[in-house]
Structures are given as structure tokens and as C-alpha cells.
Design an enzyme around this catalytic site. Sequence first.
Site, PDB file in Angstrom:
ATOM      1  N   TYR A   1       0.843  -1.210   0.000  1.00 22.03           N
ATOM      2  CA  TYR A   1       0.000   0.000   0.000  1.00 22.03           C
ATOM      3  C   TYR A   1       0.874   1.255   0.000  1.00 22.03           C
ATOM      4  CZ  TYR A   1      -3.717   3.285   1.006  1.00 22.03           C
ATOM      5  OH  TYR A   1      -4.589   4.349   0.934  1.00 22.03           O
TER       6      TYR A   1
ATOM      7  N   SER B   1      -6.336   0.814  -4.336  1.00 20.47           N
ATOM      8  CA  SER B   1      -6.465   2.248  -4.113  1.00 20.47           C
ATOM      9  C   SER B   1      -5.099   2.924  -4.303  1.00 20.47           C
ATOM     10  CB  SER B   1      -7.066   2.492  -2.733  1.00 20.47           C
ATOM     11  OG  SER B   1      -7.563   3.786  -2.613  1.00 20.47           O
TER      12      SER B   1
ATOM     13  N   ASP C   1     -17.691   3.676  -7.889  1.00 20.08           N
ATOM     14  CA  ASP C   1     -16.552   4.119  -7.080  1.00 20.08           C
ATOM     15  C   ASP C   1     -16.455   5.633  -7.178  1.00 20.08           C
ATOM     16  OD1 ASP C   1     -14.209   4.620  -5.762  1.00 20.08           O
ATOM     17  OD2 ASP C   1     -13.036   3.088  -6.790  1.00 20.08           O
TER      18      ASP C   1
ATOM     19  N   HIS D   1     -15.757   1.550  -4.135  1.00 24.92           N
ATOM     20  CA  HIS D   1     -14.330   1.488  -3.841  1.00 24.92           C
ATOM     21  C   HIS D   1     -13.956   0.221  -3.071  1.00 24.92           C
ATOM     22  CE1 HIS D   1     -10.455   3.447  -3.853  1.00 24.92           C
ATOM     23  NE2 HIS D   1     -10.323   3.286  -2.561  1.00 24.92           N
TER      24      HIS D   1
END
Length: 787
Positions: free
Chosen positions: A544, A625, A715, A757
Amino acid sequence: MISSARHARDILLCFPFLKSRHPLSRFAHVLRPGLPISSSSQRPTPFSSLIVSSAADMGSLSNPLSPLHYPLARRDYSIVDDYHGVLVSDPYRWLENPDSEETKAFVEVEAALTDSVLAECGERERLREQMTKLFDHPRYETPFKRGGKYFYFHNSGLQAQSVLYVQSDLDSEAEVLLDPSALSQDGTVALSTVSISRDGKYLAYGLSLSGSDWVTIKVMRIADKMPEPDTISWVKFSSISWSHDGNGFFYGRYPAPKEGGDVDPGTETDMNLNHQLCYHFLGTDQSEDVLCWKDPENPKYFFDTIVTEDGKYVTLAICEGCDPVNKLYYCDLSTVSGGLHVLKGSKDMLPFVKLVDNFEARYYLVANNDTEFIFLTNKESPRYKLVRVDLNKPEIWSDVLPEDQNDVLESAYAVNGNQLLVCYLSDVKYILQIRDLKTGQLLHNLPIDIGTVTGISGKRKDAEIFIGFTSFLSPGIIYKCNLSSEAPEMKVFREVSVPGFNRDDFHVEQVFVSSKDGTKIPMFIVSRKDIILDGSHPTLLYGYGGFNISLTPTFTVWRIVLARNLGFVFCIVNIRGGGEYGKEWNKSGSLSKKQNCFDDFIAASEFLISSGYTNSGRLCIEGRSNGGLLIAACINQRPDLFGCAIAHVGVMDMLRFHKFTIGHAWTSDYGCSDKKDEFQWLFKYSPLHNVKRPWETSDSSCQYPPTMLLTADHDDRVVPLHSLKLLATMQYILCMSLENSPQKNPIIARIDRKAGHGAGRPTQKMIDEAADRYGFAAKVMGVSWND
């Protein structure tokens, strides 16, 4: 207060204070000064007549797929932006309009292409079957107490959404309070937030449709489970904070998008501006709600409130971006003569007092004794500390619990009168302690295994607390702890059991990898026991690296199935940009230092190969993301290193992300192309602007790995245009702009419908997506089932 991973992990790329956490070529759409710019644009043509073969027979794959035929998306060269003297073409700007027939046609033909690929992924149905079987087990979330009753979420296994239960005491039979699965036939209505009034009479709950961030708040009487008429619309990224009299609650909202017109909430791309803090009185129409705070001179600000446990004060946190900083105001509700009712119909807002009026640090309320407040803060303490201030002497701040030299103070809760339950993160492993509220002195250590604290619930008036826990090999444990005893004991209240899963079959280790600049990067590696490090194992690497969000050990059915049935090793790497070591770790992977994130991830990949876990052809990388940005940037920079890339809902256009929905809040982590210096560093790694043909600069056989981009039509966090524009760009540059292109590996997108999302996705959608993406990975890396 209640801390729940159920919601905290869904607030990625937006509001940190709601924590209860992403080389140019001549073909890369870049036109530099002095280069000719075409003023013409291609006319739109029906996609059904624009199918172009990639001329790829997939000979590079272990299990060849049929030749792919990519859709020829219109390239409009008339769209050119001038960024501080650098001209940048954006030929797929039209894909930013989700409502155009041309965009819809593009989505349909790409979805059909992906379906044709997935149909050839032989392990997909086996994966779906095994994942469904393993996912079919009872799951519980941390219970919390309100008004003398206990509340908790429970899913029997394959229910579309978890159900909210209530019971009068822990020994009584629990009753269903609200089952969101019954609110829609397909389970796409999700319960995004809940709040119980102090007296336990009312439930206020937020409903989200199709995964959108937009929330509609409803109210229910708990005693007879009857709905109230209250409906509060256009709420987004908001808590629900009841006043102690039970007359209503505070919430935050935005103006309705596209006022006066029809809109499918979650599909719009308009910027979210002019947040407002409101108060709603039970039994009244939303039009009568009190406007408590707004700041039209700063339209990007957004607000959140906490009502203190004594009910006397309401605090106001004001943020501008995702940086862990906020202004901090408060209002003594007892000074509002006549109560909040007097503000109805008035232009006056609540008389907030400015306690901290700058963006130097983060402040989060922990407790108060009348005018004496305790806050969690990173003021001059990047690993956080607890501080005390008296509202009557706002210039005097003192430490209650100083910053630790090594560990990050993740959270703190006032419990059992004058005690604190504090949670530290130490080398990405959780530590729980009981301390004295007044002095910060350590009273007890609470033993937990290596893993993640998923939820903490407890009140200052209660000696009873609940702690949720999970790890890579523990599906879930809820501990109950009585703090009134001399030596508090962590007793198992509930433990999740997954039929067919044996934790003794697996091994977990943590390693520290040297990045490009020598920084040690922690990484967890999970595998079946006694594997031979011969470089043959399929491996999944997840990362991430952004927004102060930490990746900690959690149980995931998908990865257990991959390890058990396909022989995968799975790894979580804690690259810079996250919050694993505090604010400095975050800052060393953001803004001008964002490249450190990609270097860290690439170093972890090289470590897995050099250490004999896998080889480049069997290394699958994945991120969501901001992590989707990570994956896309890494395949641009090192396409030779990976055997498969899976990028979920990624931020791909780093020059325009701030123009859509809540994207402007991310400039605190990324920067903004409107500023010259920041444009330069964004331009260097923006996935959309750095797609290049690797065979032109390195080994002629080098190509991009098989790639799946994932997005969804609702999203409204990272809007689909990011993935759609990157998809069209990659397919054109790598596959369609050359005859007999060396790019043999597939470039596809999975575009979900009635999904957003990620938050609130129904169980069956989660299973289907996991089977699709990992079935694809198994196919392109030549991985077969372990019989």
C-alpha cells in the site's frame, strides 16, 4: 468509544480523523514544447466495428490463452494541457464522462473481452468453490454497550451483509435489530455506520447503495424496531454523534451533486466541496436541521465532531487533506442559551472556541474531566503521545504519556474510571497496555499474539472491555477483559473457527529488506511449512504505502486458499508512506519522496526472488487504491520483474486526480500538478503518463506482465476514469500501435457493476472478484491445483 476495523479501513484516501488508511516515451501521450500538436480528433465510431487484433498468440505464457482482440478507443489529440510550459496530451479525456454513450460502449466491450479471458482460466471455478466453502463460517465483530444493552455485528457465513444484533445482557438471547441484506435483493445496500443514543432508545444508521461513499441516515426505535420518518441525505465521510439529551445528532454533509437533475449517487465525478456540519432533531425534516458550522472561504475543508462522554462539550476537527493534522475547536453546549433549538431558522452557527487554529499537528479527543481535556497528538512527536490541557488555561499543555522512542501510539481509550487502554504498534505488531489516566504510569500489559487489534470497545464508566483480534493464521478472536480485578485477564469471549483450516500447516515470519537507499523495510511472509526455497513457488506480494495507513497481519480466506490449494507464498510488505513507524515513515514515502515507495516494493520483490521463494515469472503483485497506483507505477518502472499485476481501483492520472470527488484531499500525500515543482515529481511516476515499450530500451523480449486493472461503476472515491484511461493507454501503446507487437501478455480490466471502492461489497461479489483475479493469476503464471 468504539474502534472498529469494519469502518476504519474503509476510509482510505480521505479523512484521517475518522480512523474510529498510492520516464517518458514518445508514445506516452506527452507532447513537449516545440513538438507538433495535431488539432484534429478522430470521430467517434461504434465499438462493435473497431476490434483490432493484438497479433499476440500468448506464446510467452505457460498456459497459452487465445489471441486477444482489443477495442480501438478513439484518441482525441486536440486535448492538450499546458503544465508550466510542458504540453501534455490527454487523448482519452472523453473517458472522464461516465454518462456518455461512448464511455458506456467502451466499458461494455472491455467487459466482454475480460469475460472471454476469464472463461479460459481453468482454476477459476475451483477457486470460487473453495473460497465459498471456506468463507462459509460464522463471523463476529467486537460488541459494544450502550444504554445498558449490548450490540454486535454477526454474519452466519454467506449472508450478503453482516447483521446488527442486540441483547439485554451477555447471557440473554440476541435479537436481530437490523439486517441490511433484507434491504435489497442483491445485497448491494450496505450498513456503513451506526450510532446508538446514550439512553439506548434510538439507532441512527447510514445506508450506502452500490458501494458509493454517499450515505443516507435513517433512524429506528430500538425497543420495537420500528423505523422513524427521519431521512438525512447527501452525507459523506461522516460520523453520527448524538447529543446526550437524545434529541438528535451531529453529522456532516455536502451539497447534493447536480442539484435539480437526476443523479445515480456514486457515479458522479464532481468535486466534493463546501462541507457542512449539521444537527438533526428527531422527528423533523432535514430542511429544518441546524447548520452548526461551515467555512465557504475554505471550500475544501471538512469537519467531524465528537460529543464528550459527559455530554457537556462537542469538539470540532477541521481538516483540509489527508495529512494527519487538524484544527481543533470546541463548544460548551451549556452556554448555548435555550439549547440547539434556538438556532433553528437562525443564521447563527454554534459558538465554537478555537483551541488550535493551525494545521501543525493532529489532535484526537481521548477523555475529559470537565474543562481538563486529554488528546492524542503528534505535535512534535511523530510517533504520537497523550497531552493534557485545561480549557481555562489553553496556553498550557503538558504530557500525560510522552512519545515512545521506538513504538507508535496508535490509539488510547479512557476506561474503568481513571484508566487508559493504549495500543502501540511495534515493528508492525500490536501491544496493549493499561495505564493510569492522570499520570500515564504503566499498570498492566495485556498479552496478545502477533497480529492486529481489529476493535476495542469500552466506556469510562465500565470496567468491562472487549478487544477484537486477528492474525494471518487466526480468523478472529474477541477477548473480554474485566479491569476491576487486581490482575486483568484476557478471556476468550468468542473465537471464529473456519472448518477445514489448520493453522499448523502454515509458517509466518517477518523479515527486513534493504531498500535502494539502505532503509530496512519490514515484510511478513506466509507459506506452507517446510517449503523448499528453490525459486519455484508462485508468490503474491501485496503493498500500500500511503496516507499514514499501516498494513498489519489479518486473516484472509482468499490467501489461505491460494497457499493451501495452489501452493502460493503470500507476503505483506510495509513500504514507506504508511504509518507503521509514525509520521516520519509516512513523510518519507510521500510528496517529493514518493519514489521511495516504488523502490521499497521493488526491493521486496527482488528479495523474494534472490532468497529462493519465487522467480519473476511466478511473482504476482497486488495493491488497492493507493496500492493500485503502487502496482501500476512498478510495472512501468520494472516490467521485467513480475509475472502478473493486479491493480484495484488505483489512482492512475496523477495530473488530474484532484479534480474529481474527494481527490483534492489527497494532495497532502501526493502534491498537485497546479504547482510547478510538484508537477515535476508527479509527472515522473504518474502511471498514465509513463507507459512505455520496454523492448525498445532493454531486452527485445521484455514486455509488460499480464495485467488486470479493477474498478467499479459506483466508485466515487477513486473514480473509474483512472483505470479506464490507463487501460486504453496500455492497450494502444503496448498492443495496438505496432504490427506484430512483442507484447504477448494480456492487458485487461475487471469492471464491476453496482459496486464502489470496496466498502460494503456483498459477500458473493467479494468471492466472485477473488476467484476472477486469482484465477487469472494462476492461468497466466502456469499454476495448477494441488490435488
